[in-house]
Motif scaffolding. Structure first.
Motif, PDB file in Angstrom:
ATOM      1  N   ASN A  90       0.859  -1.179   0.000  1.00  0.00           N
ATOM      2  CA  ASN A  90       0.000   0.000   0.000  1.00  0.00           C
ATOM      3  C   ASN A  90       0.899   1.233   0.000  1.00  0.00           C
ATOM      4  OD1 ASN A  90      -1.784   2.060   0.460  1.00  0.00           O
ATOM      5  ND2 ASN A  90      -2.692   1.167   2.292  1.00  0.00           N
ATOM      6  N   PHE A  91       0.857   1.981  -1.094  1.00  0.00           N
ATOM      7  CA  PHE A  91       1.723   3.153  -1.238  1.00  0.00           C
ATOM      8  C   PHE A  91       0.976   4.464  -0.996  1.00  0.00           C
ATOM      9  CE2 PHE A  91       3.742  -0.054  -4.083  1.00  0.00           C
ATOM     10  CZ  PHE A  91       4.867  -0.262  -3.311  1.00  0.00           C
ATOM     11  N   GLY A  92      -0.188   4.402  -0.362  1.00  0.00           N
ATOM     12  CA  GLY A  92      -0.928   5.609  -0.016  1.00  0.00           C
ATOM     13  C   GLY A  92      -2.096   5.876  -0.947  1.00  0.00           C
ATOM     14  N   PRO A  93      -2.891   6.904  -0.615  1.00  0.00           N
ATOM     15  CA  PRO A  93      -4.137   7.169  -1.337  1.00  0.00           C
ATOM     16  C   PRO A  93      -3.973   7.692  -2.764  1.00  0.00           C
ATOM     17  CG  PRO A  93      -3.747   8.867   0.296  1.00  0.00           C
ATOM     18  CD  PRO A  93      -2.695   7.815   0.497  1.00  0.00           C
ATOM     19  N   ASN A  94      -2.782   8.132  -3.123  1.00  0.00           N
ATOM     20  CA  ASN A  94      -2.565   8.671  -4.469  1.00  0.00           C
ATOM     21  C   ASN A  94      -1.980   7.653  -5.442  1.00  0.00           C
ATOM     22  OD1 ASN A  94      -3.537  11.198  -3.700  1.00  0.00           O
ATOM     23  ND2 ASN A  94      -1.538  11.752  -2.878  1.00  0.00           N
ATOM     24  N   ARG A  95      -1.761   6.437  -4.974  1.00  0.00           N
ATOM     25  CA  ARG A  95      -1.176   5.402  -5.837  1.00  0.00           C
ATOM     26  C   ARG A  95      -1.970   4.109  -5.704  1.00  0.00           C
ATOM     27  NH1 ARG A  95       4.936   4.491  -5.094  1.00  0.00           N
ATOM     28  NH2 ARG A  95       4.483   3.033  -6.759  1.00  0.00           N
ATOM     29  N   LEU A  96      -1.940   3.313  -6.750  1.00  0.00           N
ATOM     30  CA  LEU A  96      -2.594   2.014  -6.709  1.00  0.00           C
ATOM     31  C   LEU A  96      -1.795   1.061  -5.832  1.00  0.00           C
ATOM     32  CD1 LEU A  96      -3.479   1.544 -10.488  1.00  0.00           C
ATOM     33  CD2 LEU A  96      -5.058   2.085  -8.632  1.00  0.00           C
ATOM     34  N   MET A  97      -2.499   0.221  -5.089  1.00  0.00           N
ATOM     35  CA  MET A  97      -1.813  -0.816  -4.333  1.00  0.00           C
ATOM     36  C   MET A  97      -1.284  -1.847  -5.320  1.00  0.00           C
ATOM     37  SD  MET A  97      -4.095  -1.377  -0.890  1.00  0.00           S
ATOM     38  CE  MET A  97      -5.648  -1.669  -1.689  1.00  0.00           C
ATOM     39  N   GLN A  98      -0.206  -2.502  -4.953  1.00  0.00           N
ATOM     40  CA  GLN A  98       0.415  -3.499  -5.814  1.00  0.00           C
ATOM     41  C   GLN A  98       0.407  -4.848  -5.098  1.00  0.00           C
ATOM     42  OE1 GLN A  98       1.737  -2.679  -9.079  1.00  0.00           O
ATOM     43  NE2 GLN A  98       0.402  -0.981  -8.530  1.00  0.00           N
ATOM     44  N   ILE A  99       0.051  -5.884  -5.839  1.00  0.00           N
ATOM     45  CA  ILE A  99       0.073  -7.242  -5.298  1.00  0.00           C
ATOM     46  C   ILE A  99       1.197  -7.988  -5.996  1.00  0.00           C
ATOM     47  CG2 ILE A  99      -1.206  -9.384  -4.978  1.00  0.00           C
ATOM     48  CD1 ILE A  99      -3.777  -7.640  -5.134  1.00  0.00           C
ATOM     49  N   ALA A 100       2.222  -8.316  -5.228  1.00  0.00           N
ATOM     50  CA  ALA A 100       3.382  -9.055  -5.748  1.00  0.00           C
ATOM     51  C   ALA A 100       3.119 -10.536  -5.511  1.00  0.00           C
ATOM     52  CB  ALA A 100       4.648  -8.606  -5.031  1.00  0.00           C
ATOM     53  N   ILE A 101       3.238 -11.330  -6.568  1.00  0.00           N
ATOM     54  CA  ILE A 101       2.969 -12.764  -6.473  1.00  0.00           C
ATOM     55  C   ILE A 101       4.283 -13.523  -6.597  1.00  0.00           C
ATOM     56  CG2 ILE A 101       1.722 -14.705  -7.487  1.00  0.00           C
ATOM     57  CD1 ILE A 101      -0.288 -12.504  -8.498  1.00  0.00           C
ATOM     58  N   PHE A 102       4.568 -14.309  -5.562  1.00  0.00           N
ATOM     59  CA  PHE A 102       5.786 -15.103  -5.509  1.00  0.00           C
ATOM     60  C   PHE A 102       5.428 -16.588  -5.612  1.00  0.00           C
ATOM     61  CE2 PHE A 102       6.718 -11.209  -3.244  1.00  0.00           C
ATOM     62  CZ  PHE A 102       7.992 -10.880  -3.676  1.00  0.00           C
ATOM     63  N   ARG A 103       6.143 -17.312  -6.446  1.00  0.00           N
ATOM     64  CA  ARG A 103       5.991 -18.768  -6.547  1.00  0.00           C
ATOM     65  C   ARG A 103       7.317 -19.378  -6.123  1.00  0.00           C
ATOM     66  NH1 ARG A 103       2.269 -21.681  -8.844  1.00  0.00           N
ATOM     67  NH2 ARG A 103       1.513 -19.960 -10.114  1.00  0.00           N
ATOM     68  N   ASP A 104       7.262 -20.182  -5.068  1.00  0.00           N
ATOM     69  CA  ASP A 104       8.459 -20.809  -4.513  1.00  0.00           C
ATOM     70  C   ASP A 104       9.553 -19.782  -4.231  1.00  0.00           C
ATOM     71  OD1 ASP A 104       7.295 -23.354  -4.520  1.00  0.00           O
ATOM     72  OD2 ASP A 104       7.917 -23.725  -6.585  1.00  0.00           O
ATOM     73  N   GLY A 105       9.133 -18.618  -3.710  1.00  0.00           N
ATOM     74  CA  GLY A 105      10.085 -17.604  -3.266  1.00  0.00           C
ATOM     75  C   GLY A 105      10.572 -16.640  -4.319  1.00  0.00           C
ATOM     76  N   GLN A 106      10.107 -16.768  -5.569  1.00  0.00           N
ATOM     77  CA  GLN A 106      10.559 -15.861  -6.623  1.00  0.00           C
ATOM     78  C   GLN A 106       9.383 -15.082  -7.201  1.00  0.00           C
ATOM     79  OE1 GLN A 106      12.834 -18.510  -9.283  1.00  0.00           O
ATOM     80  NE2 GLN A 106      14.569 -17.238  -8.670  1.00  0.00           N
ATOM     81  N   LEU A 107       9.610 -13.806  -7.499  1.00  0.00           N
ATOM     82  CA  LEU A 107       8.575 -12.949  -8.061  1.00  0.00           C
ATOM     83  C   LEU A 107       8.205 -13.421  -9.464  1.00  0.00           C
ATOM     84  CD1 LEU A 107       6.880 -10.348  -7.619  1.00  0.00           C
ATOM     85  CD2 LEU A 107       8.715  -9.121  -8.794  1.00  0.00           C
ATOM     86  N   VAL A 108       6.902 -13.682  -9.677  1.00  0.00           N
ATOM     87  CA  VAL A 108       6.443 -14.143 -10.983  1.00  0.00           C
ATOM     88  C   VAL A 108       5.443 -13.192 -11.627  1.00  0.00           C
ATOM     89  CG1 VAL A 108       6.891 -16.590 -10.567  1.00  0.00           C
ATOM     90  CG2 VAL A 108       4.662 -15.635  -9.964  1.00  0.00           C
ATOM     91  N   ASP A 109       4.779 -12.348 -10.810  1.00  0.00           N
ATOM     92  CA  ASP A 109       3.780 -11.437 -11.378  1.00  0.00           C
ATOM     93  C   ASP A 109       3.515 -10.300 -10.402  1.00  0.00           C
ATOM     94  OD1 ASP A 109       1.989 -10.448 -13.244  1.00  0.00           O
ATOM     95  OD2 ASP A 109       0.376 -11.839 -12.739  1.00  0.00           O
ATOM     96  N   VAL A 110       3.063  -9.174 -10.939  1.00  0.00           N
ATOM     97  CA  VAL A 110       2.646  -8.032 -10.127  1.00  0.00           C
ATOM     98  C   VAL A 110       1.342  -7.525 -10.714  1.00  0.00           C
ATOM     99  CG1 VAL A 110       3.204  -5.705  -9.322  1.00  0.00           C
ATOM    100  CG2 VAL A 110       5.021  -7.399  -9.579  1.00  0.00           C
ATOM    101  N   ARG A 111       0.342  -7.348  -9.854  1.00  0.00           N
ATOM    102  CA  ARG A 111      -0.962  -6.861 -10.286  1.00  0.00           C
ATOM    103  C   ARG A 111      -1.311  -5.598  -9.505  1.00  0.00           C
ATOM    104  NH1 ARG A 111      -3.472 -12.731  -9.535  1.00  0.00           N
ATOM    105  NH2 ARG A 111      -2.417 -13.743 -11.273  1.00  0.00           N
ATOM    106  N   SER A 112      -2.067  -4.724 -10.151  1.00  0.00           N
ATOM    107  CA  SER A 112      -2.533  -3.516  -9.482  1.00  0.00           C
ATOM    108  C   SER A 112      -3.869  -3.786  -8.809  1.00  0.00           C
ATOM    109  CB  SER A 112      -2.701  -2.379 -10.484  1.00  0.00           C
ATOM    110  OG  SER A 112      -1.440  -2.022 -10.999  1.00  0.00           O
ATOM    111  N   ALA A 113      -4.072  -3.167  -7.672  1.00  0.00           N
ATOM    112  CA  ALA A 113      -5.351  -3.233  -6.963  1.00  0.00           C
ATOM    113  C   ALA A 113      -5.905  -1.810  -6.900  1.00  0.00           C
ATOM    114  CB  ALA A 113      -5.162  -3.833  -5.584  1.00  0.00           C
ATOM    115  N   GLY A 114      -6.884  -1.567  -6.063  1.00  0.00           N
ATOM    116  CA  GLY A 114      -7.457  -0.233  -5.929  1.00  0.00           C
ATOM    117  C   GLY A 114      -6.476   0.734  -5.285  1.00  0.00           C
ATOM    118  N   TYR A 115      -6.914   1.983  -5.185  1.00  0.00           N
ATOM    119  CA  TYR A 115      -6.062   2.990  -4.556  1.00  0.00           C
ATOM    120  C   TYR A 115      -5.873   2.673  -3.089  1.00  0.00           C
ATOM    121  CZ  TYR A 115      -5.856   5.962  -8.616  1.00  0.00           C
ATOM    122  OH  TYR A 115      -5.573   6.453  -9.852  1.00  0.00           O
ATOM    123  N   GLY A 116      -4.690   3.010  -2.585  1.00  0.00           N
ATOM    124  CA  GLY A 116      -4.359   2.757  -1.200  1.00  0.00           C
ATOM    125  C   GLY A 116      -5.145   3.635  -0.250  1.00  0.00           C
ATOM    126  N   TYR A 117      -4.834   3.506   0.997  1.00  0.00           N
ATOM    127  CA  TYR A 117      -5.529   4.278   2.034  1.00  0.00           C
ATOM    128  C   TYR A 117      -4.531   4.969   2.923  1.00  0.00           C
ATOM    129  CZ  TYR A 117      -4.710  -0.356   4.053  1.00  0.00           C
ATOM    130  OH  TYR A 117      -4.157  -1.534   4.433  1.00  0.00           O
TER     131      TYR A 117
END
Length: 117
Positions: A90-117
């Protein structure tokens, strides 16, 4: 030399954005696809939440066999299990939250969520 149609020029400019490489930007630091969880924590800090699940995948492998002059086919099923973690930043209300997806400890994808709080 002929002038290129505007649509072709726009399409060529858009091509680099079609290649999706997972990356998480934290201030001026970048965590790229394949990075470890410890690299993400070092560059971005701890996430506001973590969700963990286990995923099982099954693959069939076919092999040709020869038995006494006859040809046949055999298959082997291989099941693997991997750990998947979704970290929410969560990077605050002016930026979208980011969901980092790790498979077996390694980053495989990043998705945006709604605005932070």
């Amino acid at each position: 030399m002929r002038a290129l149609p505007a649509a072709l020029v726009v399409a060529c400019l858009a091509l680099p954005s079609l290649a999706h490489a997972a990356s998480l930007r934290c201030d001026n630091k970048l965590v790229s696809e394949g990075a470890s969880q410890s690299e993400a924590v070092a560059k971005c800090g701890e996430p506001v939440s973590k969700q963990t699940r286990s995923e099982r995948t099954s693959n069939k492998s076919r092999q040709g066999t020869r038995n006494r002059g006859q040809y046949g086919e055999s298959s082997t099923q291989v099941t693997t299990s991997s750990s998947v973690e979704e970290w929410t930043y969560n990077f605050g209300p002016n930026r979208l939250m980011q969901i980092a997806i790790f498979r077996d400890g390694q980053l495989v994808d990043v998705r945006s969520a709604g605005y932070g709080y």
